[in-house]
Design a protein around this motif. Sequence first.
Motif, short mmCIF file in Angstrom:
data_model
loop_
_atom_site.label_atom_id
_atom_site.label_comp_id
_atom_site.label_asym_id
_atom_site.label_seq_id
_atom_site.Cartn_x
_atom_site.Cartn_y
_atom_site.Cartn_z
N THR A 1 53.74 46.75 41.31
CA THR A 1 54.14 47.63 39.79
C THR A 1 54.88 47.59 39.09
O THR A 1 55.98 47.69 39.73
CB THR A 1 53.37 48.78 40.27
OG1 THR A 1 53.72 49.10 40.88
CG2 THR A 1 52.05 48.14 41.45
N LEU B 257 51.35 44.90 37.76
CA LEU B 257 50.99 46.08 36.90
C LEU B 257 51.92 46.43 36.63
O LEU B 257 52.62 47.16 37.03
CB LEU B 257 49.63 46.61 38.11
CG LEU B 257 49.27 47.80 37.37
CD1 LEU B 257 47.91 48.33 38.80
CD2 LEU B 257 49.53 48.96 36.42
N SER C 196 47.79 43.15 34.79
CA SER C 196 47.15 44.40 34.81
C SER C 196 47.69 44.93 34.07
O SER C 196 49.27 45.46 34.11
CB SER C 196 46.21 44.64 36.25
OG SER C 196 45.50 46.23 35.34
N SER D 274 42.32 49.68 36.82
CA SER D 274 43.30 48.41 36.37
C SER D 274 44.24 48.08 37.55
O SER D 274 45.10 46.76 37.49
CB SER D 274 44.65 49.23 35.73
OG SER D 274 45.18 50.37 36.81
N ALA D 275 43.98 48.60 38.93
CA ALA D 275 44.31 47.71 40.20
C ALA D 275 43.25 47.39 41.27
O ALA D 275 43.07 46.00 40.93
CB ALA D 275 44.90 48.63 41.56
N LEU E 60 42.86 43.63 38.86
CA LEU E 60 44.07 42.90 39.66
C LEU E 60 43.37 42.05 40.43
O LEU E 60 43.40 40.67 40.73
CB LEU E 60 45.27 43.79 39.79
CG LEU E 60 45.89 42.38 38.66
CD1 LEU E 60 46.63 41.23 38.64
CD2 LEU E 60 47.51 43.23 39.72
#
Length: 196
Positions: free
Chosen positions: A7, A74, A107, A168-169, A172
């Motif tokens: 991320t 992400l 993402s 969003s996690a 993915l």
Amino acid sequence: MSIKIVTICGSVRPGNYTAMALELAIDELKKTPGVEVTPIRLESLDLPLPGLEAKNPAAIEQFQQTVASATGVLLASPEYHGGISSPMKLAIDNLGFPSVLGDKPVSILGVAAGVIGAIKSTEQLRAICAHVGAMPLPLAVSIARVQQVFDAEGHCLDAATEKYIRRSASNLIDYINHAVCPKISLEAILREREAG
Ligand SMILES: Cc1cc2nc3c(=O)[nH]c(=O)nc-3n(C[C@H](O)[C@H](O)[C@H](O)COP(=O)(O)O)c2cc1C
């Protein structure tokens, strides 16, 4: 097989809201069995402007390697002046040309103070990701009026928004499980057949 997610937080502002939103997505990733998360904070990286020499080339090399070895990425960016933040763009510009983001499912999470949310920055980020050969997921999560969604300590005050951010996690991971992992397994089977 473990799924490695990197991320990147696109705000370096002390007390920034992007990190608060991203923290929920990271928590969602950590709760998922078989997922390994590496959060990257840009304030510690001292990234050079494109074309200038890095003060710490080893750190940039490490940054690129970490992203290159990820199964998925992400990206969380604040909306600044109708676009992605300059730290986020600088991070992408430091990921090589060709970019190590190429081929990665990405993402996108956008955070904005305004009522229309991070529409412009998420669209921009989607275009940049596609341009470098990455696979931005169809759903970008955009959070509007973020100062009303989190308190100063980073607690999310709205359950529906928290659920949306967590997607969003989970989106993915779902994409990787359904589209990327079968492809990797299939390729391995074919290679074994060819070898045998
Ligand atoms: C340079 C700058 C430009 C900004 N431009 C916008 C904007 O165009 N639209 C918007 O909704 N918010 C804008 N904001 C507010 C941010 O969206 C807000 O600070 C939000 O909390 C996300 O940024 P953060 O993660 O740094 O906190 C801007 C903030 C800064 C510092």
